[in-house]
Design a protein around this motif. Structure first.
Motif, PDB file in Angstrom:
ATOM      1  N   ARG A  16      37.223  63.684  -4.215  1.00  0.00           N
ATOM      2  CA  ARG A  16      37.077  62.576  -3.283  1.00  0.00           C
ATOM      3  C   ARG A  16      37.659  61.289  -3.845  1.00  0.00           C
ATOM      4  O   ARG A  16      37.399  60.927  -4.990  1.00  0.00           O
ATOM      5  CB  ARG A  16      35.590  62.363  -2.946  1.00  0.00           C
ATOM      6  N   LEU A  36      33.651  65.440   4.759  1.00  0.00           N
ATOM      7  CA  LEU A  36      35.010  65.908   5.014  1.00  0.00           C
ATOM      8  C   LEU A  36      35.187  66.360   6.460  1.00  0.00           C
ATOM      9  O   LEU A  36      36.300  66.375   6.986  1.00  0.00           O
ATOM     10  CB  LEU A  36      35.368  67.044   4.057  1.00  0.00           C
ATOM     11  N   ASP A  80      32.126  58.903  -0.655  1.00  0.00           N
ATOM     12  CA  ASP A  80      31.658  60.280  -0.502  1.00  0.00           C
ATOM     13  C   ASP A  80      30.451  60.423   0.416  1.00  0.00           C
ATOM     14  O   ASP A  80      29.935  61.538   0.597  1.00  0.00           O
ATOM     15  CB  ASP A  80      31.384  60.936  -1.858  1.00  0.00           C
TER      16      ASP A  80
END
Length: 236
Positions: free
Chosen positions: A19, A27, A23
């Motif tokens: 990443r 995703l 984070d």
């Protein structure tokens, strides 16, 4: 080390995606995007305007219910024609081929170190169309040294840095800048891998000409070999 061996080394550093963007954004909230010169949608607004780019990117993210749009390695782009920093009359020497991966997201989104590293150099590259505030990390993994570049940051990101300062994998190193400080682009991170910094300091070409493409492909391999975030073809 030859380019193929180095590319294999990059791909084996982590089996999981690494990443570089906050984070807390999953995703699943990423979408790939293509902003190459062949995209008809880019002829429907003023590509010289950072404000128009923000509208375009935000609409794209909303359409795909995403928070981050990413892509761009080796794209040939028209956006660089607006700046004398890149534009040349000769098509062979015009710098318009993108050497990094872009992550388009909201202003002040946190930027992370994908790996342990230390500050190699930093600079505010203030020329119109340039990176704006830029950080370059130096990494040593399995006895191999390479570098990663982070461009288009907020100015505060480089205010209190020191060369040699260490960062751990996942640590926040910066945040995305607004157009007025980031080279006049919609907010995004330019992330680039560099095998050899040569004589550059706080800067490295992020766009190259067709004439020099083979050289820079070897110097700057596909960031997705390391990050492993690409999961499909961009859709409009």
């Amino acid at each position: 080390m030859d380019p193929n061996t180095f590319n294999s080394f990059l791909s084996q550093i982590s089996p999981e995606p690494l990443r570089v963007i906050d984070d807390t954004i999953p995703l699943s909230s990423y979408v790939s995007i293509d902003i190459s010169e062949n995209q008809a949608q880019l002829h429907q607004f003023d590509v010289t305007s950072s404000k128009d780019w923000e509208v375009f990117i935000n609409d794209y993210l909303k359409k795909h219910e995403a928070q981050v749009a990413y892509g761009g390695y080796l794209e040939t782009r028209d956006i660089y024609k607006r700046s004398k920093h890149f534009n040349k009359s000769d098509k062979e020497t015009e710098r318009n081929i993108h050497l990094g991966m872009d992550f388009w997201a909201a202003e002040e989104t946190a930027i992370l170190a994908p790996l342990d590293g230390k500050i190699h150099s930093f600079r505010d590259n203030i020329q119109f169309g340039d990176y704006g505030p830029t950080i370059i990390l130096e990494h040593h993994i399995q006895g191999i040294r390479f570098f990663t570049l982070y461009g288009h940051l907020i100015r505060e990101s480089i205010t209190n840095l020191e060369v040699g300062q260490s960062f751990s994998k996942g640590q926040i190193i910066a945040a995305l800048g607004a157009p007025e400080v980031n080279g006049d682009y919609a907010p995004h991170l330019h992330f680039q891998i560099i095998r050899d910094m040569q004589a550059y300091y706080g800067d490295f070409p992020g766009v190259c000409s067709k004439k020099n493409l083979d050289k820079f492909k070897e110097l700057c391999p596909d960031p997705n070999l390391l990050l492993k975030v690409f999961n499909g073809t961009p859709i409009f």
